[in-house]
Design an enzyme around this catalytic site. Structure first.
Site, mmCIF file in Angstrom:
data_model
loop_
_atom_site.group_PDB
_atom_site.id
_atom_site.type_symbol
_atom_site.label_atom_id
_atom_site.label_comp_id
_atom_site.label_asym_id
_atom_site.label_seq_id
_atom_site.Cartn_x
_atom_site.Cartn_y
_atom_site.Cartn_z
ATOM 1 C CG HIS A 150 -7.900 -2.886 8.002
ATOM 2 N ND1 HIS A 150 -6.737 -3.440 8.456
ATOM 3 C CD2 HIS A 150 -8.295 -2.036 8.981
ATOM 4 C CE1 HIS A 150 -6.444 -2.945 9.645
ATOM 5 N NE2 HIS A 150 -7.385 -2.079 9.979
ATOM 6 C CG HIS B 97 -11.168 0.885 12.144
ATOM 7 N ND1 HIS B 97 -10.971 0.028 13.200
ATOM 8 C CD2 HIS B 97 -10.022 0.854 11.417
ATOM 9 C CE1 HIS B 97 -9.751 -0.482 13.137
ATOM 10 N NE2 HIS B 97 -9.155 0.005 12.056
ATOM 11 C CG LEU B 98 -18.034 0.007 9.378
ATOM 12 C CD1 LEU B 98 -19.084 -1.043 9.016
ATOM 13 C CD2 LEU B 98 -18.082 1.159 8.382
ATOM 14 N NE ARG B 99 -13.383 4.875 14.580
ATOM 15 C CZ ARG B 99 -12.196 4.305 14.667
ATOM 16 N NH1 ARG B 99 -12.056 3.136 15.268
ATOM 17 N NH2 ARG B 99 -11.137 4.898 14.182
ATOM 18 C CG ASN C 77 -10.799 -1.011 16.727
ATOM 19 O OD1 ASN C 77 -11.573 -1.160 15.782
ATOM 20 N ND2 ASN C 77 -9.821 -0.126 16.712
ATOM 21 C CG ASP D 59 -6.550 -3.154 13.040
ATOM 22 O OD1 ASP D 59 -5.350 -3.162 12.752
ATOM 23 O OD2 ASP D 59 -7.302 -2.185 12.822
ATOM 24 C CG ASN E 200 -0.485 2.244 15.071
ATOM 25 O OD1 ASN E 200 0.529 1.784 14.549
ATOM 26 N ND2 ASN E 200 -0.914 1.851 16.245
ATOM 27 C CG ASP F 165 -6.211 1.212 9.224
ATOM 28 O OD1 ASP F 165 -7.198 1.027 9.962
ATOM 29 O OD2 ASP F 165 -5.063 1.384 9.675
#
Lengths: 311, 428
Positions: free
Chosen positions: B58, B60-62, B92, B152, B279, B306
Site C-alpha cells: 500500500h 502512494h507514488l503520486r 489514485n 483507495d 484516513n 499507506d
C-alpha cells in the site's frame, strides 16, 4: 495572557479581571465620545475567513474605541481559491507588522494553528464548531450583571445554567461550558441525543433530553441557534418537532423560575429554538449580550496588548 | 543510488533463526556462496541481520500527476531506504490508474527509474467514481499484470458494484482491496476519530463503525462470491472482530495495518497539527492494542505503509481543510520493531511474514517475499536491529516532508537493501 484561543485557557482570576475591566469599558460605551487612548499606535487585524457582521463589528468597535488602528480583512475562501495556504495568509499578515490578529474561521483549530506559526497575539473570534471564547465572556458578563440587579454582590458560582439545543455544532456551548464551570456554575446540557457532542459524558456537566424537566430549576436558560446549514445529517425529524421538544415556547416561559434569565447568542431563529415572546421577554438578555460584546472585547484586547508597554 | 550488477557476496550475516553465514547473489538470484568468483563485490555484514526484501502492499507514488510531491523514482528510493524491494502503487494518481495504458505507464516508468519493483494497483471503478467498473481484465492482461484493484482513498460504497468487482476478478484470481469507510457514516467533514477528543475540539468525527460495517458487508460479499478481499489499513477493534469471525469461517480475506496505527493514537490531533490527519484517522489506545494483537495472532496478515506524500501547501491549512496522509516508507520497519519486536509481541519470523512474505502473496508477486535460499530472487534487507536515531523530516529521500515521526527517537535499522542482486540503498 499571550493569546486567547480557548475559554479553557483562562483561570477564574483572569476571567474576573476581564469582566471587571469590561464593567469599566461599558461605562465608556455609554459616553457621547467613546474613545480611550489605551491602544493608540497599536494595530489589530480582524482576519475573518468566515462572514460575521455581528462579531466583526463588535471587535472593530472595541479596537477603535481603544484608539487602535483596526483593519478588517475578509479572507473568506481566499486561501483556498487563490491557492494560498492558511499558514501563508497568517504569515503574510504578520509580516506587515500588526500587533494582534483576531481570527474567525469555519474550521476548528485554525486560530490555534495560527498562534503556533506566529509570535503575534491571536484572539479566537470563533473557529468552526470548536470555541468562541469572547462569546462565553460576554455571556458571563451579561449574566453577572443580570444577577447583580437584585443582589449587588451576586456571582455566577453556584447558579444553575441550562444550555439548550444544537450542542454538537455549537462553539458557543463549548466555550460556555468551560468558562461557566471555571466560574463555578452548575451546567445542564439539554438536547436530543443526536445533537449531543461525542464524548459529552466526560464533560463536567449533567445531561438531559427533557427540557421541561430542567426548566423550573435553572437560573439561566441559554438557547442555542439551530444551525440548519449544518443539518444535512437529519438530526431531528422536523422543525415543528424540534420546537415542541426543545424550543423556548410561550408555554415554557411560564415554567421558568421568577427572574431566570434567557440568553441567546444570535442570530435567532424566532419560532424555532426561541419564541418571539421569550426573545423579547423582560428577562431576555439578548440585546444586553450584544452590548456586552463590545465592552468585553475592549477588555480582552487591553489584556492582550495594553499591558505590554508597562513590562 | 548505488547500483551493482557484479556478483555480490555478503559475509557474516545473521539469519532470523539465529544461524549465520554468507550470501552470494549472481544474476539476480541467490547461489551457493562457495561458488563466489574472483571479481565479486564484497559486503561485510558482521553483526547484521538479513531479512528478505520487504514488500509494501500500500504505497502512494503520486506519478503521474503530482510529481511535485513524489515520483516513482523518489518514492522507490525512499522505499529502498526503508528496506523495501517491492511496493504496490495505489491507483489514485492523476489520471487515475484505471486502464491498461495507465497501469503500463507506472510499470514501464518503474522499470526505467525505480529502485524497487512497483506493482501497479488498478482502480476498481472508472475514475474512482464508484459507479462503473474500470477495465479490470485489460489491466490484468497488460504488461503490468495487475492483480490488485482498489479505489483507495475512497470506499467502493455501492454494495452491488462491490459484488460485481469481486465476482469479475475471480476470472484471473484478482483481489479487491477495500478502503473501508461508509461515506454517509463518515461524511465529508469527518477528519478525526469520533470520540471525546473530536467532541471537545469540534472536529468532524469519523466513527469506528463506519469502517467495521463496510468490513462486515464486504466479507459477506467475499463469501458469496468466493473471491479474495483485502482490507486496507484496518484501524479499529471492531473491524478486527469482524475479520476474526470471517477468517474462522474460511472466507478469503486478508488485511493490513499501517505502522502509524500501531503506534500513534488520536491524542496526536490535540494540537490540530495536520501532519497527523490521516484516513482512516488515528484511533484511541484500545484500538491500537487490538491491532497489535491482531497482527500477533494472524487476524491481520500484513503491514502496509499507506505512504502518502503531500506538498507543504496541501498540509498547511486548517486541520479540517488539509490533505489526508503521512509518509511511511522510510520509517515503517523501525516503527514495527518498536511496537512489535522490542515489546516482545512478535519474533523476527513473524516480522518477515507480515512485512515480506504475506504482502507478496496478497499481491501475487512470486519473485518477492521468498526465503534467503539458493534459487530465490536476490532480494534482501540487512539491518542493525539495535540502531536508533532521532527522525529528521528534512533528511528524507521522499520529495515530501509530512513525516509524523519528526523529532522522535525510533529504531533506524536498515543498512543495505538489495533488489534482484542490485544494491538500491546503502547506509553511508
Amino acid at each position: 495572557m499571550r493569546n486567547l484561543l480557548s475559554a479553557a485557557d483562562l483561570s477564574a482570576e483572569e476571567v474576573f479581571s476581564i469582566l471587571d475591566l469590561a464593567e469599566e469599558m461599558s461605562e465608556v460605551q455609554a459616553r457621547p465620545i467613546k474613545k480611550l487612548p489605551a491602544l493608540r499606535g497599536r494595530t489589530v487585524v480582524n482576519l475573518f475567513f468566515e462572514d460575521s457582521t455581528r462579531t466583526r463589528s463588535s471587535f472593530e468597535l472595541a479596537g477603535k474605541w481603544l484608539s487602535a488602528d483596526v483593519i478588517n480583512v475578509s479572507a473568506k475562501g481566499s486561501s483556498v481559491s487563490k491557492g494560498e495556504s492558511l499558514r501563508d495568509t497568517v504569515l503574510t499578515i504578520a509580516a506587515m507588522g500588526v500587533d494582534a490578529m483576531v481570527i474567525r474561521h469555519s474550521a476548528s483549530g485554525a486560530p490555534a494553528q495560527a498562534a503556533a506559526w506566529t509570535q503575534i497575539p491571536v484572539l479566537n473570534a470563533g473557529d468552526g464548531t470548536h470555541e468562541h471564547p469572547t462569546q462565553a465572556l460576554l455571556d458571563a458578563f451579561a449574566i453577572r450583571r443580570h444577577l447583580r440587579r437584585s443582589d449587588p454582590e451576586a456571582e455566577i458560582a453556584g447558579k444553575k445554567i441550562a444550555i439548550v439545543g444544537d450542542l454538537t455544532h455549537s462553539r458557543v456551548a463549548r466555550s460556555g461550558v468551560s468558562l461557566l464551570r471555571t466560574l463555578g456554575a452548575e451546567i445542564v446540557l439539554v438536547a436530543p441525543p443526536t445533537l449531543m457532542p461525542s464524548g459529552v459524558g466526560t464533560w463536567p456537566v449533567s445531561l438531559s433530553t427533557d427540557l421541561d424537566e430542567v426548566l423550573g430549576e435553572v437560573d439561566v436558560a441559554m438557547m442555542l441557534r439551530v444551525q440548519r446549514e449544518r443539518m444535512s445529517g437529519g438530526y431531528f425529524p422536523t422543525p415543528r418537532e424540534y420546537t415542541v421538544g426543545y424550543g423556548l415556547t410561550r408555554d415554557r416561559l411560564a415554567k421558568l423560575k421568577p427572574g431566570a434569565a434567557i440568553c441567546h447568542p444570535g442570530p435567532m431563529n424566532r419560532g424555532l429554538e426561541i419564541s418571539a415572546d421569550a426573545a423579547d421577554a423582560a428577562s431576555s438578555l439578548v440585546l444586553e449580550q450584544v452590548a456586552a460584546g463590545v465592552a468585553v472585547r475592549m477588555s480582552v484586547l487591553y489584556h492582550l496588548l495594553g499591558g505590554e508597554e508597562d513590562q | 543510488m548505488s547500483t551493482s550488477q557484479r556478483p555480490l557476496l555478503i559475509t557474516g550475516v545473521e539469519f532470523v533463526d539465529g544461524s549465520g553465514g554468507d550470501l552470494l547473489i549472481i544474476d539476480g538470484a541467490f547461489v551457493d556462496p562457495d561458488r563466489a568468483p574472483a571479481d565479486v563485490e564484497r559486503v561485510d555484514a558482521t553483526g547484521l541481520l538479513a531479512l528478505p526484501g520487504l514488500v509494501d502492499p500500500h504505497t502512494h507514488l503520486r506519478e503521474p500527476g503530482r510529481e511535485d510531491t513524489e515520483t516513482i523514482a523518489t518514492g522507490t528510493a525512499a522505499a529502498a531506504r526503508g528496506g523495501f524491494t517491492a511496493v504496490a502503487a495505489m491507483a489514485n494518481t492523476q489520471p487515475v490508474t484505471d486502464t491498461a495504458e495507465a497501469a503500463e505507464f507506472v510499470h514501464d516508468t518503474a522499470i526505467r527509474e525505480g529502485a524497487a519493483k512497483v506493482q501497479p494497483v488498478g482502480a476498481v471503478s472508472k475514475g474512482l467514481a464508484g459507479e462503473e467498473l474500470a477495465e479490470l481484465g485489460l489491466m490484468a492482461r497488460s504488461r503490468a499484470g495487475v492483480r490488485m484493484f482498489s479505489d483507495d482513498g475512497r470506499c467502493v460504497a455501492d454494495p452491488l458494484l462491490m459484488r460485481r468487482a469481486l465476482e469479475y476478478v475471480r476470472a484471473f484470481d484478482g483481489v479487491i482491496a477495500q478502503h473501508a469507510q461508509d461515506p454517509r457514516l463518515a461524511g465529508p467533514g469527518a477528519c478525526c476519530h469520533e470520540g471525546e477528543i473530536s467532541g471537545r475540539l469540534g472536529l468532524g468525527g469519523w466513527p469506528a463503525v463506519a469502517e467495521s460495517v463496510i468490513v462486515a458487508r464486504d466479507v459477506q460479499l467475499a463469501e458469496l462470491t468466493g473471491s479474495r478481499l483485502h482490507v486496507c489499513h484496518v484501524s479499529t477493534a471492531e473491524s478486527v472482530e469482524v475479520l476474526r469471525w470471517a477468517k474462522q469461517r474460511g472466507i478469503r480475506v486478508s488485511a493490513e495495518v499501517t505502522p502509524h496505527h500501531l503506534l500513534l493514537t488520536t491524542d496526536e490531533v490535540l494540537g490540530y497539527d495536520p501532519t497527523y490527519k490521516v484516513n482512516p484517522p488515528l484511533r484511541p489506545a484500545e484500538d491500537v492494542q487490538a491491532l497489535r494483537q491482531a497482527l500477533v495472532d494472524g487476524t491481520i496478515d500484513a503491514v502496509g505503509t499507506d505512504h502518502a506524500p503531500h506538498a507543504r501547501q496541501d498540509k498547511e491549512h486548517a486541520f479540517a481543510d488539509a490533505a489526508f496522509g503521512m509518509l511511511g516508507l522510510e520509517t515503517a520497519l523501525g516503527v514495527v520493531i518498536e511496537t512489535m519486536i522490542d515489546s516482545g509481541l512478535i519474533d523476527w519470523f513473524r516480522l518477515v511474514e507480515v512485512m515480506s512474505a504475506a504482502p507478496a502473496r496478497i499481491l501475487g508477486l512470486s519473485d518477492q517475499g521468498q526465503p534467503l535460499v539458493e534459487g530465490s530472487p536476490g532480494n534482501l534487507t540487512l539491518i542493525d536491529p539495535g540502531a536508533r536515531a532521532r527522525v529528521d523530516a528534512g533528511d528524507s529521500l521522499s520529495l515530501s516532508r509530512n513525516n509524523p515521526w519528526h523529532g522522535r527517537d525510533l529504531p533506524d535499522p536498515v543498512q543495505l537493501t538489495v533488489w534482484s542482486g542490485r544494491i538500491t540503498y546503502r547506509r553511508s
